[in-house]
Design a protein around this motif. Structure first.
Motif, short mmCIF file in Angstrom:
data_model
loop_
_atom_site.label_atom_id
_atom_site.label_comp_id
_atom_site.label_asym_id
_atom_site.label_seq_id
_atom_site.Cartn_x
_atom_site.Cartn_y
_atom_site.Cartn_z
N THR A 8 0.83 -1.21 0.00
CA THR A 8 0.00 0.00 0.00
C THR A 8 0.87 1.26 0.00
O THR A 8 0.60 2.20 -0.75
CB THR A 8 -0.93 0.01 1.23
N LYS A 9 1.89 1.26 0.82
CA LYS A 9 2.77 2.42 0.91
C LYS A 9 3.49 2.67 -0.42
O LYS A 9 3.68 3.82 -0.83
CB LYS A 9 3.80 2.22 2.02
N LYS A 11 2.36 1.99 -3.27
CA LYS A 11 1.34 2.29 -4.30
C LYS A 11 1.52 1.41 -5.54
O LYS A 11 1.42 1.88 -6.68
CB LYS A 11 1.39 3.77 -4.69
N THR A 13 0.42 -1.14 -8.24
CA THR A 13 -0.86 -1.46 -8.87
C THR A 13 -1.05 -2.96 -8.99
O THR A 13 -0.09 -3.74 -8.90
CB THR A 13 -0.92 -0.83 -10.27
N THR A 124 8.73 3.51 -4.39
CA THR A 124 7.32 3.65 -4.76
C THR A 124 7.16 3.42 -6.26
O THR A 124 8.13 3.50 -7.03
CB THR A 124 6.79 5.04 -4.40
N TYR A 125 5.93 3.17 -6.67
CA TYR A 125 5.65 2.91 -8.09
C TYR A 125 6.17 4.04 -8.97
O TYR A 125 6.81 3.80 -10.00
CB TYR A 125 4.15 2.73 -8.29
#
Length: 422
Positions: A8-9, A11, A13, A124-125
């Motif tokens: 979740t952190k 992000k 998909t 992160t993404y």
């Protein structure tokens, strides 16, 4: 912090995060080379993977929840030998640590840490797909720390020492090739059934090498049709055996025992796992086997795996998909080198053969004979370089063994080819 909180952190998909542990159909969501699928399914440590971040069909970040701290070193070793993913994020007792999947400490035998939870924002993404992550950690992820690069350094150092003892390059290459094959059998826990001991370890192999006559008897045992695997991989003639001194075999012992082979050059054979190492390293090994001078003269260079995967997907795979019942596809590589095109093509053929015939049990004589027949009927290669042919045979042998369990391998007999057959 648990893995779900990390996902979740970051992000990530649904399309980019492949949930291996939670989705039984995960393979349908990503197009990976078959060798990677097999490792993630079969290897006892890698198959504990919870998920991986996938970009452009590459598993760039592996996520693990380490429940058994006693297996930490084994897991780190497996990730490094996997040699596909630059980053591993591991949760142990709710503590998060980010590791460099391409770099391992030769003393602790643990992957080098890139930080803990405080560094997650770097992964992160957005940071990943814009390339900022890879720019920031470019130096850490240097190819010089990767398992294939380290292995090739070790092989080259041993090769030089043995040639300085008067052995020809071809003879040295044959000896090193045999040692790597024996370590492959040991690492896959195949029973060798020699001198009253079923399973060998690295120490047993070193003790055998310490006695020249004993080692040559061991080689004959494994090459024998009745007691071993048959075949003629890395062939050494009786005349050439007379040229091999104990000093030369001692170099191989030093290689296996992870001693210094040259100034500042430590062998890492205690960390290598030849049951995991990717087929690509064999192609790179071929580069070292033929030597830099010969490479330039003959214009002989290995083909990167990503290019092989693309070409095979556009040719062999399309041919096999055109007919649901057909698993044969004759392939001729007129300049086969280490045989990587032949190997990746053979993988597709074997997998289609297993699918068409709904084969679940590989421990049968019909399966063993069937995959050998696939090689005879479909795989053809030509090369003017003797060492290239030897490495190509080695590559194909390992591919055949890759589709069998250790107990099956003990009953397997290799095809016995002549150079004219390749």
């Amino acid at each position: 912090m648990n893995l779900q909180e990390i996902y979740t952190k970051l992000k990530l998909t649904e399309d980019s995060l492949i949930r291996v542990s939670a989705d039984k159909d995960w393979q349908k969501k990503v197009a990976l080379p078959s060798r990677i699928y097999r490792l993630l399914e079969k290897n006892e440590l890698l198959k504990t993977l919870d998920a991986f971040f996938c970009f452009d069909n590459k598993p760039l970040i592996l996520f693990f929840n380490l429940e058994d701290g006693n297996k930490k070193k084994e897991l780190h070793k497996a990730i490094w030998n996997f040699n596909e993913s630059p980053i591993a994020i591991i949760v142990e007792n709710n503590a998060v640590e980010i590791f460099n999947g391409f770099s391992i400490d030769e003393n602790t035998k643990l992957l080098h840490s890139l930080g803990g939870a405080e560094k997650l924002d770097d992964f992160t993404y957005f940071e990943l797909v814009t390339g900022k992550t890879w720019e920031k950690y470019q130096e850490d992820l240097s190819h010089k720390n990767r398992v294939d690069y380290k292995l090739l350094e070790n092989i080259e150092a041993a090769q030089g020492l043995m040639m300085n003892l008067g052995l020809s390059q071809t003879l040295v290459n044959a000896l090193i090739g045999k040692i790597i094959f024996y370590r492959y059998l040991i690492d896959r826990k195949v029973r060798l059934n020699y001198q009253g001991k079923k399973r060998w370890d690295n120490r047993d192999l070193c003790e055998c090498l310490a006695d020249r006559d004993s080692f040559f008897a061991f080689v004959r045992h494994l090459e024998n049709k009745e007691t071993g695997f048959n075949g003629d991989m890395f062939r050494i003639t009786p005349e050439d055996y007379q040229l091999i001194s104990q000093d030369a075999l001692n170099v191989l012992i030093r290689l296996l025992e992870s001693e210094d082979l040259a100034t500042g050059q430590r062998s890492l054979f205690d960390i290598y796992d030849f049951s995991i190492l990717p087929i690509e390293f064999i192609s790179n090994m071929y580069e070292k086997f033929i030597g830099v001078d010969k490479q330039d003269k003959e214009s002989a260079y290995y083909t990167p795996t990503f290019l092989v995967d693309y070409i095979v997907a556009e040719t062999v795979e399309k041919h096999l998909k055109a007919d649901d019942k057909n698993y044969n596809c004759r392939i001729l590589d007129p300049s086969c080198g280490s045989g990587i095109f032949l190997v990746e093509s053979l993988r597709r053929i074997i997998e289609k053969y297993m699918k068409v015939n709904n084969i679940k049990d590989t421990n049968t004589e019909s399966f063993r004979e069937g995959i050998k027949r696939l090689v005879y009927d479909n795989i053809f290669g030509i090369d003017k370089d003797y060492d290239a042919i030897q490495v190509a045979i080695f590559s194909i042998y390992l591919t055949l063994l890759d589709y069998q369990e250790p107990a099956d391998i003990e009953k397997f007999k290799f095809p016995n080819w002549k150079e004219s057959d390749m």
